[in-house]
Design a protein around this motif. Structure first.
Motif, short mmCIF file in Angstrom:
data_model
loop_
_atom_site.label_atom_id
_atom_site.label_comp_id
_atom_site.label_asym_id
_atom_site.label_seq_id
_atom_site.Cartn_x
_atom_site.Cartn_y
_atom_site.Cartn_z
N UNK A 200 0.83 -1.21 0.00
CA UNK A 200 0.00 0.00 0.00
C UNK A 200 0.86 1.26 0.00
N UNK B 128 -4.42 8.25 -4.01
CA UNK B 128 -4.77 6.84 -3.88
C UNK B 128 -6.02 6.70 -3.02
N UNK B 129 -7.01 5.97 -3.53
CA UNK B 129 -8.19 5.67 -2.72
C UNK B 129 -8.34 4.16 -2.63
N UNK B 130 -8.30 3.66 -1.42
CA UNK B 130 -8.35 2.22 -1.22
C UNK B 130 -9.78 1.76 -0.97
N UNK B 131 -10.15 0.71 -1.66
CA UNK B 131 -11.52 0.20 -1.59
C UNK B 131 -11.48 -1.27 -1.19
N UNK B 132 -12.16 -1.57 -0.11
CA UNK B 132 -12.15 -2.92 0.41
C UNK B 132 -13.37 -3.68 -0.09
N UNK C 118 -20.00 4.12 0.29
CA UNK C 118 -18.72 3.57 -0.12
C UNK C 118 -17.62 4.11 0.80
N UNK C 119 -16.84 3.20 1.37
CA UNK C 119 -15.69 3.62 2.16
C UNK C 119 -14.49 3.82 1.25
N UNK D 190 -10.50 4.72 1.64
CA UNK D 190 -9.43 4.91 2.61
C UNK D 190 -8.30 5.74 2.03
N UNK D 191 -7.86 6.72 2.78
CA UNK D 191 -6.84 7.64 2.32
C UNK D 191 -5.68 7.63 3.30
#
Lengths: 340, 340
Positions: free
Chosen positions: A92, A106-110, B105-106, B108-109
DNA sequence: TTGTATGCGTTATCAT
DNA sequence: ATGATAACGCATACAA
C-alpha cells in the motif's frame, strides 16, 4: 452588501467572482495559475477567495476535465489479507508513494461482501478514479469484469489466477523457491519437506515447482503437505503432519514466514532444535522473520517495490503509453539468518 | 444508423435516450426506479442501456444531488500503524461494514507525507466524500483543520490528543487497565511493573493511571518504564530495563500485546518462567495474544465495533441527527489465558 | 488581459 | 406518463 450565500452551502467560483468584481473566467485562471491575468485581478481574486472561504469542488472540476487525478486500489478478501498478510502495508505504501509523486490520490476500496463488490464496481466505473490497482485476486470477478469492460487502466499486484492479458507486477516465485531450497540442501539436509499454501494460484504452484526442481531425485511427494492459508495456524497444522509422516525430517521449506513461524512452534514443542535438528526457511521476509526464535532464513520479497511498480504500470497507461501485457518481475534475494 | 459515439468515449444518458427513442428525463427515471414510467418505455430504455453499454457517471450525478454516497477514512502515520498495529484491519472492516449497510462507499486515504496531507485535504473538501472517519492522530493537523473549516461530518476512532469538541468512539482505558492490574494483584504478584507506551495521548495516560490506582500504596514509580511505541521491539527494551531495575520483579502490565510479546521473549532469555516466576498481561487481544508462548492474558478491545461506532457517528450526522461531542465508549473485557 | 457562452453528464422542475 | 429546460460548479474556446 452583496447577497450572502446561505450558510449551509459552500462558496463557489461565482461568489469569488462577485466579491472580486471580476468574471468567473478570471477566477478560474487564477485558480489554475494560468498566464494572462493582471496582478491587480489576481490580488483581488486571492483576497476574495480568503474572504468567502472558497475551496474548489474537485468533483465538478473532474466532470469537465474528464479526470479525477485519483487511482483506486481494490483489496479483496480483506480478512485474510489484512489480518494475516504482513506485506499488505508495504505494498500500500509503495503504491501511495508512486502515485503521490505523480500527484495522484490513492483511494483504497475494500471488498468484503458481494454487496461491496457491486458498489465498488459502480464506484470504479462511476468516474471517481482514472485507473485502478488490484491486489491479487481473480480477474473474472464482477470488479475485474467491470474494469475490463469499461476499459479503465489497470494493473495487478501478483498474477490473477484466471486471466492472462493483464499487466501485473510480481516476482519469480519459481526461481526464488529453487534458490532457497538449494541453499537448504547445501547445508546438508537430506529429508526436506514443504508446507505449501496457495496452490490455487500460480504463485503457490511456482513455489512448489521450484522446491521440487531443487530436490531433484531426492524429492519425496509425501513430504509436501498442502494447507489452505499462508497463516501461522496452518503452519502449526502442516508441521504436525510432516512430523507424523517422517519423524526424522531435517529440513522444511514453508510457503510463508507466518507458516514457518507456526512450524517453529511445533518443532519446539516436539523437542526438536532449530537449526540443530531441523533447518527451516520461509518466504516473504516479513515482520515475522525477525520475531521468530531463532530468526528466520527467508526469501526477501520487495513488497513496497511491487506496489510501486503496479502503480507505475497504471500511471504509464494514464500517460497514454503502451505497457504491454503480462508480468513485470522484480528481483528477490535470500536473507540467511539462523533458522537454517 | 445513428451517429455512433467515438469509441474512446463512454455512453451517456443522451445516447441511451436516442437509442430508445425517448427523452433524457425518461431514461433518468428508469435509472432511478421512479414511478410514472410506462412499461414500454422502460423496456426500450433497458434494452438501449445494454446495447450502448451505458454505465452511470456517479461523479456527475453527485454534482447535482450534492452527495457522493462515500465516506473517507483518513489513516495517519501508516508506517507504525500498518506495520505494528494489529487492530487496524479490524477497525477498517468494522467501518466498512457499517457504511456498507447504509449503502455508502468507504474510501481509505493514507497520509504518509506532507504532500499527502495537502492532497488528501483537497480531496476531502473537494466534494468526493460526504463525511470522514479519522483514526486517532491529532485534530489540529492540516486535515483536521480542513475538515472542521469545511464543516464536513466527522468522527474519530480514539480520542485525538489536542482537541475536545469532536465526536469519537473509544474505550475506557482507565477502567480496563485498573481491572486487569487488579487481577494480576489477585494472583499474588507483589512486585509489579509496567511497560508504558503512548504517554503522549490520553489513552496511554489513562492506562498508566488505572495501573497506578490498582496498585495503590504498593505502586513503585521506578517500576514504570516508558517506551515510545506499542511495538515488539519496545517490549524487548522495556523488559530489559525492568529486569535491571528489579531482578525480583514478578508481574508486568504491558501497554499492548506486541509489547508483552517482546517482554516474554526477554523473560525467556533471562531464564524466567511465565507464569511461574513472572505474570505478564497485555492490552488489545490482538493476533499477538494467541501466538505468544504462553498465550497472553489481555484486555479485549472491540476493534471492529470501534470502527463501526465511529462510522455510525458519521452516518447519524449525515442523516441530520445531532450526535453531540465527546466520546462514545465501548466495553472491554479481560481474556485470561496462561501468561498470568 | 478579460468577459461571455457553451458543455461536462446528471437530476429536477416544470410544463404538457 | 413524458419531454423540454434549467441547474450543479467548473473549465475553456472564442470574442472583445
Amino acid at each position: 452588501m452583496p447577497a450572502a450565500r446561505p450558510s449551509n452551502s459552500r462558496a463557489t467560483i461565482n461568489d469569488v467572482a462577485a466579491r472580486a468584481g471580476v468574471s468567473r473566467g478570471t477566477v478560474s485562471r487564477v485558480l489554475n495559475a494560468e498566464a494572462y491575468v493582471s496582478d491587480s485581478a489576481r490580488a483581488a481574486v486571492e483576497a476574495a477567495i480568503l474572504e468567502v472561504g472558497y475551496v474548489r469542488n474537485e468533483a465538478a472540476r473532474g466532470l469537465v476535465t474528464r479526470r479525477s487525478q485519483a487511482v483506486g486500489l481494490i483489496v479483496h478478501e480483506p480478512h485474510s489479507l489484512f489480518l494475516e498478510d504482513p506485506n499488505i502495508g508495504s505494498i500500500l505504501l509503495g503504491i501511495n508513494s508512486a502515485l503521490s509523486e505523480a500527484d495522484y490520490q490513492l483511494v483504497s476500496l475494500v471488498v468484503d461482501s458481494d454487496r461491496d463488490s457491486d458498489r465498488v464496481a459502480g464506484y470504479i466505473t462511476g468516474g471517481f478514479v482514472d485507473g485502478v490497482v488490484i491486489i491479487s485476486a481473480r480477474a473474472h470477478d464482477p470488479i475485474g469484469r467491470a474494469v475490463a469492460a469499461a476499459g479503465i487502466p489497470a494493473a495487478y499486484v501478483g498474477h490473477p489466477i484466471d486471466v492472462e492479458g493483464v499487466p501485473y507486477a510480481g516476482i519469480d516465485n519459481y526461481s526464488a523457491a529453487l534458490a532457497i531450497t538449494r541453499r537448504l540442501v547445501a547445508t546438508g539436509r537430506r529429508r526436506i519437506g514443504m508446507i505449501a499454501a496457495g496452490l490455487d494460484r500460480d504463485s503457490g504452484q511456482d513455489r512448489l515447482a521450484g522446491f521440487t526442481e531443487a530436490l531433484g531425485p531426492s524429492f519425496r511427494k509425501e513430504l509436501v503437505v498442502e494447507v489452505p492459508l499462508y497463516s501461522h495456524g496452518c503452519g502449526l497444522d502442516g508441521m504436525r503432519l510432516l512430523l507424523d509422516t517422517d519423524p526424522e525430517i531435517d529440513g522444511v521449506f514453508a510457503s510463508s514466514d507466518a507458516i514457518a513461524a507456526g512450524a517453529l512452534d511445533v518443532l519446539r514443542e516436539a523437542g526438536r532444535s532449530v537449526p540443530g535438528d531441523v533447518g527451516v526457511v520461509g518466504f516473504d521476509d516479513s515482520a515475522w522473520a525477525l520475531r521468530t526464535q531463532p530468526p528466520l532464513s527467508t526469501v526477501h520479497q520487495p513488497a513496497g517495490e511491487l506496489g510501486r511498480r503496479a502503480a507505475e504500470l497504471v500511471l504509464a497507461q494514464l500517460r497514454g503509453e503502451d505497457v504491454g501485457l503480462g508480468g513485470s518481475f522484480l528481483d528477490t534475494s535470500i536473507v540467511w539468518r539462523t533458522s537454517a
